[in-house]
Design a protein around this motif. Structure first.
Motif, PDB file in Angstrom:
ATOM      1  N   PHE A  11      30.866  34.089  46.462  1.00  0.00           N
ATOM      2  CA  PHE A  11      30.791  34.729  47.767  1.00  0.00           C
ATOM      3  C   PHE A  11      31.975  34.420  48.668  1.00  0.00           C
ATOM      4  CE2 PHE A  11      26.413  34.860  46.346  1.00  0.00           C
ATOM      5  CZ  PHE A  11      26.101  36.169  46.633  1.00  0.00           C
ATOM      6  N   HIS A  12      32.943  33.677  48.173  1.00  0.00           N
ATOM      7  CA  HIS A  12      34.121  33.380  48.966  1.00  0.00           C
ATOM      8  C   HIS A  12      34.992  34.626  49.064  1.00  0.00           C
ATOM      9  CE1 HIS A  12      37.819  31.375  50.293  1.00  0.00           C
ATOM     10  NE2 HIS A  12      37.030  30.385  50.667  1.00  0.00           N
ATOM     11  N   ARG A  13      35.343  35.066  50.256  1.00  0.00           N
ATOM     12  CA  ARG A  13      36.006  36.356  50.425  1.00  0.00           C
ATOM     13  C   ARG A  13      37.428  36.379  49.883  1.00  0.00           C
ATOM     14  NH1 ARG A  13      32.193  39.667  50.023  1.00  0.00           N
ATOM     15  NH2 ARG A  13      30.709  39.684  51.734  1.00  0.00           N
ATOM     16  N   SER A  14      38.069  35.238  49.794  1.00  0.00           N
ATOM     17  CA  SER A  14      39.406  35.235  49.192  1.00  0.00           C
ATOM     18  C   SER A  14      39.310  35.421  47.684  1.00  0.00           C
ATOM     19  CB  SER A  14      40.124  33.917  49.490  1.00  0.00           C
ATOM     20  OG  SER A  14      39.416  32.832  48.914  1.00  0.00           O
ATOM     21  N   TRP A  15      38.054  35.251  47.167  1.00  0.00           N
ATOM     22  CA  TRP A  15      37.742  35.497  45.754  1.00  0.00           C
ATOM     23  C   TRP A  15      38.649  34.728  44.805  1.00  0.00           C
ATOM     24  CZ3 TRP A  15      33.609  36.150  43.621  1.00  0.00           C
ATOM     25  CH2 TRP A  15      33.496  36.649  42.338  1.00  0.00           C
ATOM     26  N   ASP A 105      38.010  44.257  48.404  1.00  0.00           N
ATOM     27  CA  ASP A 105      39.150  44.963  48.989  1.00  0.00           C
ATOM     28  C   ASP A 105      39.192  44.679  50.487  1.00  0.00           C
ATOM     29  OD1 ASP A 105      41.087  46.779  49.866  1.00  0.00           O
ATOM     30  OD2 ASP A 105      40.611  48.168  48.234  1.00  0.00           O
ATOM     31  N   LYS A 106      40.196  43.910  50.894  1.00  0.00           N
ATOM     32  CA  LYS A 106      40.316  43.523  52.300  1.00  0.00           C
ATOM     33  C   LYS A 106      40.603  44.719  53.199  1.00  0.00           C
ATOM     34  CE  LYS A 106      41.874  38.816  51.288  1.00  0.00           C
ATOM     35  NZ  LYS A 106      42.959  37.826  51.436  1.00  0.00           N
ATOM     36  N   ARG A 107      41.159  45.789  52.638  1.00  0.00           N
ATOM     37  CA  ARG A 107      41.471  46.965  53.457  1.00  0.00           C
ATOM     38  C   ARG A 107      40.200  47.598  54.010  1.00  0.00           C
ATOM     39  NH1 ARG A 107      44.395  50.735  49.433  1.00  0.00           N
ATOM     40  NH2 ARG A 107      42.550  50.074  48.253  1.00  0.00           N
ATOM     41  N   LYS A 211      48.293  42.673  41.766  1.00  0.00           N
ATOM     42  CA  LYS A 211      47.327  42.502  42.846  1.00  0.00           C
ATOM     43  C   LYS A 211      47.666  43.382  44.041  1.00  0.00           C
ATOM     44  CE  LYS A 211      45.177  38.930  45.738  1.00  0.00           C
ATOM     45  NZ  LYS A 211      45.140  37.479  46.057  1.00  0.00           N
ATOM     46  N   GLU A 212      48.965  43.484  44.347  1.00  0.00           N
ATOM     47  CA  GLU A 212      49.398  44.201  45.546  1.00  0.00           C
ATOM     48  C   GLU A 212      49.289  45.711  45.418  1.00  0.00           C
ATOM     49  OE1 GLU A 212      51.136  42.088  43.830  1.00  0.00           O
ATOM     50  OE2 GLU A 212      51.391  40.281  45.044  1.00  0.00           O
ATOM     51  N   ASP A 213      49.620  46.253  44.220  1.00  0.00           N
ATOM     52  CA  ASP A 213      49.702  47.706  44.059  1.00  0.00           C
ATOM     53  C   ASP A 213      48.672  48.278  43.079  1.00  0.00           C
ATOM     54  OD1 ASP A 213      51.862  47.677  45.805  1.00  0.00           O
ATOM     55  OD2 ASP A 213      53.332  47.479  44.176  1.00  0.00           O
ATOM     56  N   LEU A 214      48.494  47.615  41.923  1.00  0.00           N
ATOM     57  CA  LEU A 214      47.674  48.211  40.870  1.00  0.00           C
ATOM     58  C   LEU A 214      46.187  48.188  41.199  1.00  0.00           C
ATOM     59  CD1 LEU A 214      47.575  49.580  38.159  1.00  0.00           C
ATOM     60  CD2 LEU A 214      47.582  47.333  37.049  1.00  0.00           C
ATOM     61  N   LEU A 215      45.651  47.043  41.615  1.00  0.00           N
ATOM     62  CA  LEU A 215      44.220  46.971  41.930  1.00  0.00           C
ATOM     63  C   LEU A 215      43.828  47.933  43.055  1.00  0.00           C
ATOM     64  CD1 LEU A 215      43.417  43.176  41.469  1.00  0.00           C
ATOM     65  CD2 LEU A 215      42.231  45.074  40.378  1.00  0.00           C
ATOM     66  N   PRO A 216      44.606  48.001  44.158  1.00  0.00           N
ATOM     67  CA  PRO A 216      44.272  49.007  45.183  1.00  0.00           C
ATOM     68  C   PRO A 216      44.331  50.442  44.657  1.00  0.00           C
ATOM     69  CG  PRO A 216      45.717  47.333  46.110  1.00  0.00           C
ATOM     70  CD  PRO A 216      45.666  47.086  44.628  1.00  0.00           C
ATOM     71  N   ALA A 217      45.281  50.720  43.728  1.00  0.00           N
ATOM     72  CA  ALA A 217      45.381  52.073  43.166  1.00  0.00           C
ATOM     73  C   ALA A 217      44.141  52.411  42.335  1.00  0.00           C
ATOM     74  CB  ALA A 217      46.634  52.191  42.307  1.00  0.00           C
TER      75      ALA A 217
END
Length: 643
Positions: A11-15, A105-107, A211-217
């Motif tokens: 449950f830690h948000r930074s995961w 997803d922090k966004r 982490k920065e581009d692929l996971l959000p895509a």
């Protein structure tokens, strides 16, 4: 203490990375996983696979995604989803695997449930690939920045595209010094008509941009599952494997409804009924959750005893609701396309080897198994495989995992015999091939299987590859020059029989390793094929017979008799080795008889005494030739077949 730490990590948000859960994990940790899954709505599910050519970094990217989402610890695991030894050694995927990931997803401030379905890429396992794609909403189209688009990528792209998967182009290995990113982007745009600006550049090895581009895509571009919770339960059977403790384990995609532990289900294809003994997700190993619902990909232990009952593409449904449940489309029975005879190198080991073969078949339901007996090699089996790679992997697993020693005959493909009376017969063993009299009086046509071969290679090797394809009876259907890359994509219609004769090895040789190959079955075509036999003193060696095109018979026959002569020891009588096709001898070699010096004991005698002894010796050898048997040890067959 350990359980509470696991809950905090979940449950830690930074995961941060999770502990690797296995059977025996703390009950509170499992309950926490179940609770988190329940809190994620279906619109936040993402199911995807990775489309890539061999050695383009698919397994490494899978590992990196599992690390970044906390499924495994960083740096401590390699090729987590490649569980078989042969997969790690060859760098290929043989069995479809899946793993569930949680991603915050922090966004959006939301949790997402991501299912990665790791699929085989080779055409031999195309059935598993298509079923795996059917459980996904999208795929990552992975291209090596240093090698560019390859044949296997092209073939799997078309399969994924035909199944309406949302494709995300990804260029991997951008950290290499010789990476040509711009060229790879141009290839993706020209070959697949995917916009260059949609391409994501990553390094799976270092984790750059994953982490920065692929996971959000993945979250933004891949659509969620479209199933309905309110409909009757139905699940797609994606793959299966055998566990010695619980029986057959099924990898399933829940298309509609919900299924729980204890529910009774039935198979649409076999009609058999089962009770769910265990159910859950792969995280990355089996993690029981007690329930799977619409859109999820997980495992089911139904108490199934025989792997043959787990038919890929089958539909599972609740018992008693079969009439109101629509069966999922696309089911096809696997069809073996390459057959070999398999015999123990030591006849005394038959029973032990029989146990090993049957145990391995439990984990590979696409292998067909039939007992057969050879006059030369004794008791054995006729094994059917999906392709030459499938056969090679099966043999390697048998030798490495079980320590078995086999003699494998030349691979053959199925031939369709069409008769004048209208009936057809599919033969898989050269011994079943019709003789000359039957062909003249009853057979209307003989057909052999063809494939469409797709090859990508540098332009400088184009001439060599065309010569190779023409020499193997290929028919060119398309040639495409990939702009700005110096690469050529060739399409040829090739007989499958030529392909299994180490065509891939020859292709690598004439292209110095730069060419890649993929192929697809395109049906049967009329062909002028005959059976070539090897005779020893007039007796056919059944284990060495082979069906081939008539244009190859003379060349192969001459090579056979010369080669086999090297492995036969001289006897006390003359040994004649012949190659025969269509009842005609086309090649011959002779091994002279051993000759004892019967005149050695004579010191002084007349000529008549000498002649009498020589005539007696000649008659004895003639008698030996008529009644004697040529003793050929197993090593001779093994050496000849491995030539």
């Amino acid at each position: 203490m350990l359980a509470s730490q696991a809950i905090k990590r979940i449950f830690h948000r930074s995961w941060k990375p999770l502990v690797r859960f296995n059977h025996g994990k703390a009950p509170t940790a499992i309950e926490s996983i179940k609770k988190r899954i329940e809190d994620i709505p279906i619109e936040n599910y993402r199911n995807f696979s990775i489309v890539a050519h061999i050695d383009h970094g698919k397994s490494t990217l899978s590992d990196r995604l599992l690390e970044l989402t906390g499924v495994i610890q960083s740096g401590g695991n390699k090729q987590v989803l490649d569980r078989l030894e042969v997969e790690r050694e060859r760098g290929i995927t043989v069995k479809a695997q899946t793993c569930t990931m949680f991603y915050h997803d922090k966004r959006y401030g939301k949790d997402f449930l991501i299912h990665l379905v790791d699929t085989p890429g080779h055409v031999d396992f195309r059935g598993e690939v298509s079923r795996s794609y059917a459980s996904c909403g999208g795929a990552l189209l992975l291209v090596d920045a240093s090698q560019g688009v390859q044949a296997q990528t092209v073939a799997n792209f078309y399969l994924a595209y035909s199944m309406n998967l949302k494709l995300i182009p990804v260029i991997n290995k951008i950290d290499l010094d010789h990476a040509d990113i711009a060229q790879a982007e141009d290839q993706i745009e020209n070959t697949f008509e995917l916009p260059k600006e949609d391409t994501i550049r990553v390094s799976a090895k270092t984790g750059l941009n994953v982490k920065e581009d692929l996971l959000p895509a993945i979250i933004d571009r891949i659509p969620p599952p479209t199933g309905c919770l309110d409909k009757p339960f139905r699940a797609l059977l994606v793959d299966s494997w055998y566990d010695s403790y619980v029986g057959v384990v099924l990898l399933v995609h829940i298309v509609d409804g919900t299924v729980r532990k204890g529910d009774k289900v039935s198979s649409a294809q076999t009609g058999k009924k089962y009770e769910i003994k265990e159910i859950g997700i792969m995280f990355p190993d089996r993690t029981p959750t007690g329930i799977l619902s619409t859109g999820q990909v997980g495992y089911v232990v139904p108490g199934m005893k025989a792997s043959k009952d787990a038919k890929i593409g089958d539909t599972l449904m609740h018992l008693g609701r079969e009439q109101e449940t629509e069966v999922l489309p696309g089911f096809e029975e696997p069809k073996p396309m390459v057959f070999v005879g398999a015999f123990p190198s030591d006849g005394e080991e038959f029973k032990a080897l029989n146990d090993d073969v049957n145990r391995l078949v439990l984990n590979d339901r696409s292998v067909s198994l039939k007992r057969e007996t050879s006059n030369a090699l004794g008791q054995g089996w006729r094994l059917g495989f999906l392709g030459s790679l499938h056969a090679s992997v099966f043999r390697e697993r048998l030798e490495n995992e079980y320590g078995s020693k086999l003699i494998i005959t030349q691979p053959t493909v199925p031939y369709m015999i069409k008769y004048y009376d209208g009936h057809e017969r599919l033969i898989t063993n050269p011994d079943e091939f019709p003789d000359l009299a039957e062909r003249r009086n009853k057979v209307q046509a003989i057909q052999e299987p063809y494939v469409e071969a797709i090859m990508t290679l540098p332009q400088e090797y184009l001439g060599n590859v065309i010569k190779l394809c023409d020499h193997n009876r290929g028919q060119q259907t398309e040639i495409t020059y990939l702009n700005m890359t110096g690469q050529v994509m060739l399409k040829y219609d090739l007989p499958l029989g030529q392909l299994v004769e180490d065509f891939f090895g020859k292709l690598k040789s004439v292209s110095r390793g730069y060419a890649s190959l993929d192929y697809e079955d395109i049906g049967y075509r009329d062909s002028d094929v005959v059976k070539l036999e090897l005779l020893i003193n007039g007796s056919s060696v059944d284990a060495l017979a082979q069906v081939m095109h008539s244009s190859q018979v003379e060349r192969v026959g001459r090579a056979w008799v010369k080669k086999f002569k090297e492995y036969i020891k001289a006897q006390l009588f003359e040994v004649v080795i012949q190659a025969r096709a269509n009842s005609k001898i086309i090649a011959r070699e002779t091994i002279k008889a051993k000759r004892k010096d019967v005149l050695q004991k004579l010191h002084a005698s007349d000529i008549s005494r000498r002649k009498k002894l020589l005539v007696k010796q000649k008659e004895g050898k003639k008698h030996l030739k008529s009644v004697g048997n040529v003793q050929i040890n197993q090593d001779a067959y093994q050496a000849f077949l491995r030539r």
